[in-house]
Design a protein around this motif. Structure first.
Motif, PDB file in Angstrom:
ATOM      1  N   THR A 187      22.676-105.563 -83.309  1.00  0.00           N
ATOM      2  CA  THR A 187      22.700-106.311 -84.575  1.00  0.00           C
ATOM      3  C   THR A 187      22.258-107.762 -84.399  1.00  0.00           C
ATOM      4  N   TYR A 188      22.509-108.348 -83.225  1.00  0.00           N
ATOM      5  CA  TYR A 188      22.059-109.723 -82.974  1.00  0.00           C
ATOM      6  C   TYR A 188      20.538-109.806 -83.066  1.00  0.00           C
ATOM      7  N   HIS A 189      19.843-108.903 -82.413  1.00  0.00           N
ATOM      8  CA  HIS A 189      18.383-108.901 -82.432  1.00  0.00           C
ATOM      9  C   HIS A 189      17.844-108.456 -83.793  1.00  0.00           C
ATOM     10  N   MET A 190      18.504-107.484 -84.403  1.00  0.00           N
ATOM     11  CA  MET A 190      18.077-107.008 -85.719  1.00  0.00           C
ATOM     12  C   MET A 190      18.095-108.141 -86.739  1.00  0.00           C
ATOM     13  N   ASN A 191      19.091-109.009 -86.643  1.00  0.00           N
ATOM     14  CA  ASN A 191      19.203-110.133 -87.572  1.00  0.00           C
ATOM     15  C   ASN A 191      17.977-111.042 -87.531  1.00  0.00           C
ATOM     16  N   ILE A 192      17.327-111.115 -86.377  1.00  0.00           N
ATOM     17  CA  ILE A 192      16.151-111.971 -86.213  1.00  0.00           C
ATOM     18  C   ILE A 192      14.885-111.264 -86.684  1.00  0.00           C
ATOM     19  N   GLU A 193      14.775-109.978 -86.397  1.00  0.00           N
ATOM     20  CA  GLU A 193      13.484-109.299 -86.557  1.00  0.00           C
ATOM     21  C   GLU A 193      13.378-108.328 -87.732  1.00  0.00           C
ATOM     22  N   LEU A 208      19.027 -92.364 -82.577  1.00  0.00           N
ATOM     23  CA  LEU A 208      19.861 -93.486 -82.164  1.00  0.00           C
ATOM     24  C   LEU A 208      20.811 -93.024 -81.057  1.00  0.00           C
ATOM     25  N   GLY A 209      20.810 -93.753 -79.934  1.00  0.00           N
ATOM     26  CA  GLY A 209      21.621 -93.329 -78.804  1.00  0.00           C
ATOM     27  C   GLY A 209      22.644 -94.334 -78.330  1.00  0.00           C
ATOM     28  N   TYR A 210      22.508 -95.603 -78.760  1.00  0.00           N
ATOM     29  CA  TYR A 210      23.424 -96.644 -78.289  1.00  0.00           C
ATOM     30  C   TYR A 210      23.350 -97.803 -79.269  1.00  0.00           C
ATOM     31  N   VAL A 211      24.488 -98.500 -79.433  1.00  0.00           N
ATOM     32  CA  VAL A 211      24.550 -99.614 -80.375  1.00  0.00           C
ATOM     33  C   VAL A 211      25.275-100.787 -79.722  1.00  0.00           C
ATOM     34  N   HIS A 212      24.688-101.976 -79.879  1.00  0.00           N
ATOM     35  CA  HIS A 212      25.362-103.222 -79.546  1.00  0.00           C
ATOM     36  C   HIS A 212      25.768-103.922 -80.840  1.00  0.00           C
ATOM     37  N   ILE A 213      27.032-104.330 -80.908  1.00  0.00           N
ATOM     38  CA  ILE A 213      27.525-105.116 -82.030  1.00  0.00           C
ATOM     39  C   ILE A 213      27.685-106.555 -81.570  1.00  0.00           C
ATOM     40  N   GLY A 214      26.957-107.456 -82.207  1.00  0.00           N
ATOM     41  CA  GLY A 214      27.088-108.874 -81.903  1.00  0.00           C
ATOM     42  C   GLY A 214      26.810-109.691 -83.141  1.00  0.00           C
ATOM     43  N   GLU A 215      27.508-110.796 -83.296  1.00  0.00           N
ATOM     44  CA  GLU A 215      27.284-111.679 -84.436  1.00  0.00           C
ATOM     45  C   GLU A 215      25.927-112.394 -84.313  1.00  0.00           C
ATOM     46  N   ASN A 216      25.510-113.034 -85.423  1.00  0.00           N
ATOM     47  CA  ASN A 216      24.235-113.743 -85.400  1.00  0.00           C
ATOM     48  C   ASN A 216      24.238-114.886 -84.386  1.00  0.00           C
ATOM     49  N   HIS A 217      25.433-115.443 -84.084  1.00  0.00           N
ATOM     50  CA  HIS A 217      25.529-116.510 -83.082  1.00  0.00           C
ATOM     51  C   HIS A 217      26.213-116.034 -81.808  1.00  0.00           C
ATOM     52  N   ARG A 218      26.519-114.744 -81.717  1.00  0.00           N
ATOM     53  CA  ARG A 218      27.145-114.090 -80.571  1.00  0.00           C
ATOM     54  C   ARG A 218      28.576-114.548 -80.338  1.00  0.00           C
ATOM     55  N   GLY A 219      29.235-115.010 -81.390  1.00  0.00           N
ATOM     56  CA  GLY A 219      30.636-115.380 -81.284  1.00  0.00           C
ATOM     57  C   GLY A 219      31.542-114.302 -81.844  1.00  0.00           C
ATOM     58  N   TYR A 220      32.681-114.714 -82.418  1.00  0.00           N
ATOM     59  CA  TYR A 220      33.646-113.774 -82.998  1.00  0.00           C
ATOM     60  C   TYR A 220      33.000-112.956 -84.119  1.00  0.00           C
ATOM     61  N   LEU A 221      33.219-111.649 -84.094  1.00  0.00           N
ATOM     62  CA  LEU A 221      32.709-110.795 -85.160  1.00  0.00           C
ATOM     63  C   LEU A 221      33.341-111.201 -86.487  1.00  0.00           C
ATOM     64  N   GLY A 222      32.514-111.288 -87.522  1.00  0.00           N
ATOM     65  CA  GLY A 222      32.995-111.672 -88.844  1.00  0.00           C
ATOM     66  C   GLY A 222      32.968-113.163 -89.098  1.00  0.00           C
ATOM     67  N   SER A 223      32.672-113.956 -88.069  1.00  0.00           N
ATOM     68  CA  SER A 223      32.632-115.411 -88.254  1.00  0.00           C
ATOM     69  C   SER A 223      31.233-115.910 -88.579  1.00  0.00           C
ATOM     70  N   HIS A 225      27.194-114.525 -90.408  1.00  0.00           N
ATOM     71  CA  HIS A 225      26.722-114.094 -91.726  1.00  0.00           C
ATOM     72  C   HIS A 225      26.202-112.657 -91.761  1.00  0.00           C
ATOM     73  N   LEU A 226      26.398-111.872 -90.684  1.00  0.00           N
ATOM     74  CA  LEU A 226      25.847-110.522 -90.675  1.00  0.00           C
ATOM     75  C   LEU A 226      26.615-109.591 -91.608  1.00  0.00           C
ATOM     76  N   ASP A 227      25.855-108.695 -92.246  1.00  0.00           N
ATOM     77  CA  ASP A 227      26.421-107.734 -93.196  1.00  0.00           C
ATOM     78  C   ASP A 227      26.849-106.483 -92.430  1.00  0.00           C
ATOM     79  N   PHE A 228      27.968-106.578 -91.726  1.00  0.00           N
ATOM     80  CA  PHE A 228      28.429-105.458 -90.917  1.00  0.00           C
ATOM     81  C   PHE A 228      28.878-104.273 -91.769  1.00  0.00           C
ATOM     82  N   THR A 229      29.364-104.526 -92.965  1.00  0.00           N
ATOM     83  CA  THR A 229      29.791-103.411 -93.827  1.00  0.00           C
ATOM     84  C   THR A 229      28.617-102.483 -94.095  1.00  0.00           C
ATOM     85  N   SER A 230      27.478-103.045 -94.465  1.00  0.00           N
ATOM     86  CA  SER A 230      26.298-102.217 -94.723  1.00  0.00           C
ATOM     87  C   SER A 230      25.813-101.524 -93.462  1.00  0.00           C
TER      88      SER A 230
END
Length: 294
Positions: A187-193, A208-223, A225-230
């Motif tokens: 999600t960190y890279h997806m947010n950019i591209e 799809l075989g693997y997923v990384h969850i990371g915030e747009n700034h790589r800090g605490y999840l939910g802190s 602007h990424l739309d994790f619900t969607s």
């Protein structure tokens, strides 16, 4: 600690805990991963020279944890190069890393397996791309012999010139032509591209075989602007059952060389355990909401 209540293994990257893979660091990372309720530990093999594979496997098994491994390459071992010697060095690193993952008991070997991790000053050449396809085809064939899958992690334009979007990755996987080559979304890279966090999930679908969850700034999840619900709703739409691993970096933890490669210039957290506990609950909550939606 409560048992897993989701259908997906929830993982944490070892770099949340430690910056290397020495025996004492791995013991600490395994203990913390178990204590914070995760199912899987992802190990970066950038420091594999210090990794005691047999001891790590014993500790992982004793803790009841799964393992996945990832890595990128360096410019002097870049399989997207036109220099034969450079490509050969990169291929040896990949084959050695695949073997180490297998010996650890892992079946997922993933990451930026196709290039150096860093800013390129020109587009990928046709010859370089042919080298990527040839090397990863051989790697995938060896992975199949070992009962393993390869993940092609899609990284942003500042870290690779080979693939930057889900569509790019699907084309590359098609050219490699091995059905154990799967797509790794982050999600960190997806947010950019990407245009959003939903369409790429649907486009990749059952590949799809693997997923990384990371915030747009790589800090605490939910802190951020990424739309994790969607995003989690999209994972539910395609029936994704694979690993979902939390990834976050702090220069207080990551060794200097890797911290520089990843451009970790500021620390958004200092307490890895608090960060990880929060991430475990965040991911589990979104997965449960997605399952309820189905």
């Amino acid at each position: 600690m409560t048992a897993q209540t989701t259908e997906n293994p929830i993982g944490v990257h070892a770099l949340v805990w430690v910056g290397d893979t020495s025996p004492s660091s791995l013991t600490y990372a395994i203990e913390k991963t178990k204590a914070t309720g995760f199912d899987l530990l992802e190990l970066s093999l950038h420091d594999s020279v210090n990794l005691d594979v047999e001891a790590a496997r014993e500790e992982l098994e004793a803790a009841g944890l799964g393992v996945a491994c990832s890595r990128g390459l360096a410019f002097d071992a870049d399989v997207s190069s036109e220099d034969v010697a450079v490509v050969e060095r990169g291929e040896k690193l990949l084959q050695d890393s695949l073997a180490a993952t297998n010996r650890l008991g892992g079946t997922h070997f993933t990451g930026a397996l196709y290039s150096a991790l860093g800013k390129y000053d020109r587009p990928l050449s046709d010859a370089g791309r042919r080298n990527v396809v040839a090397v990863l085809r051989r790697l995938a064939q060896e992975a199949r012999r070992r009962g393993m899958t390869l993940g092609i992690e899609i990284c942003n334009r500042y870290e690779t010139n080979v693939i930057n979007t889900a569509h790019d990755a699907l084309v590359l996987a098609d050219d490699i032509g091995e059905d154990n080559v799967l797509i790794h979304l982050d999600t960190y890279h997806m947010n950019i591209e990407e245009d959003d966090l939903v369409r790429p999930v649907h486009e990749v679908g059952d590949r799809l075989g693997y997923v990384h969850i990371g915030e747009n700034h790589r800090g605490y999840l939910g802190s951020g602007h990424l739309d994790f619900t969607s995003f989690f709703h999209a994972l539910a739409d395609i029936g994704y059952r694979g690993p979902i691993t939390f990834e976050s970096f702090s220069s207080a933890v990551v060794m200097a060389g890797l911290s520089n490669d990843l451009a970790i210039w500021r620390n958004l957290w200092s307490d890895g355990e608090d960060l990880a506990r929060h991430a475990r609950g965040f991911i589990a909550g979104h997965l449960a909401a997605g399952q309820d939606r189905r």
